[in-house]
Design an enzyme around this catalytic site. Sequence first.
Site, PDB file in Angstrom:
ATOM      1  N   ASP A  18      26.504  -4.324 -54.399  1.00 43.01           N
ATOM      2  CA  ASP A  18      26.853  -3.014 -54.911  1.00 43.01           C
ATOM      3  C   ASP A  18      28.375  -2.857 -54.769  1.00 43.01           C
ATOM      4  O   ASP A  18      29.023  -3.665 -54.091  1.00 43.01           O
ATOM      5  CB  ASP A  18      26.106  -1.949 -54.107  1.00 43.01           C
ATOM      6  N   ASP A  20      30.406   0.778 -55.018  1.00 47.08           N
ATOM      7  CA  ASP A  20      30.772   2.017 -54.328  1.00 47.08           C
ATOM      8  C   ASP A  20      30.181   2.024 -52.923  1.00 47.08           C
ATOM      9  O   ASP A  20      28.974   1.884 -52.752  1.00 47.08           O
ATOM     10  CB  ASP A  20      30.237   3.237 -55.086  1.00 47.08           C
ATOM     11  N   ASP A 214      24.746  -0.308 -49.809  1.00 48.88           N
ATOM     12  CA  ASP A 214      24.888   0.739 -48.793  1.00 48.88           C
ATOM     13  C   ASP A 214      23.803   1.802 -48.906  1.00 48.88           C
ATOM     14  O   ASP A 214      23.849   2.803 -48.208  1.00 48.88           O
ATOM     15  CB  ASP A 214      26.269   1.403 -48.913  1.00 48.88           C
TER      16      ASP A 214
END
Length: 271
Positions: A18, A20, A214
Site C-alpha cells: 500500500d 498512504d 497499514d
Amino acid sequence: MEEKCLLDFNAKKGFICDMDGVIYHGNKILPGVVEFIQWLQAENKRFLFLTNNSGYTPKELHQKLARMGLDVSEDHFYTSALATAAFLKEQAPGCSVFAIGEAGLLNALYDADITMNEVNPDYVVVGEGRTYSMETLTKATNLVMGGAKLIGANSDVSGPIENGIAPACRALTAPIEMATGTRAYFCGKPNPLMMRTGLRLLGCHSGEAVMVGDRMDTDVISGMESGMSTVLVLSGVSTPETLKEYAYRPSIVLNGVGDIVAAAHSYVVGH
C-alpha cells in the site's frame, strides 16, 4: 524479535505494498522507506505499489515519489482507478460513464475506451477528488435513479493526511447509496479482482508474495484472502488496539517497512 523471524522475507519473490500510511503521509516520506526500496531493488524482488487512491495516474505517483527522492518507475504502480477501468472494460466494453474524480480515474477510463456521458450513462463512477460537490452529487443521484449502475473506485471510508484523516471513496459514495437505495460495487482493495491483477502483474503465486499495508480492513484482509503472507505496519491508520477489533490477524505486525529489512537480515543471522 522472535515473532519477526517466523516470516522469512528473503524467501519471498514479490511484495505488494500500500502507499498512504506505508510509504508516505501526505507529502512526507515515512521512516525506513528508502532502505526498504533499496533492499527490494538490491535483492531483485518484484514489487508493486497498490493504492486505493484513485486520484493519481502511475506517472503522477512516479513523480510524487521522485520529489521525495525515490526512483520507482511507472510500471511499479497499480491503482483502484486502473482496477475500476479494467472491471468496466471486461463487463461492458465501450460503455459510457458519469465520473466524479481526478486525473487518475478519468485517464484510466479513457485508456480503456470508456466515454464520458452526463445524459444517460451506463454507470456512475465515484472516486476521490476536488470535483465532488453538491451539484455532482445531485446529478449522480438522479442518473442512478434513472438506471445507471453505481460503481465506487474503492471502499476506503477515510484516508490518512498530514493533519488527520480525509473522507475517502466509500464515504463519498454513501450519500448516493442512501438517497437512491442502491448499493455500489467497489473495485479496489479488498476486492479480490484487484489483488489477482496485482499478483499477475508481479508474475507471482500468492504463496510467494507478501502484502504490506497499514489497514486491517483493506490491506490485511485482501492479502490474507488471496493466500499471501501479510504485514501490518503501524505507520498509518491501524494501531495495536485495532487488532482487537478483527477476528483475523496479519502474519506479522511491524512499526514500519524499514523493519522488513531488519527482519530479513536477522532471519539470515538467526538461521
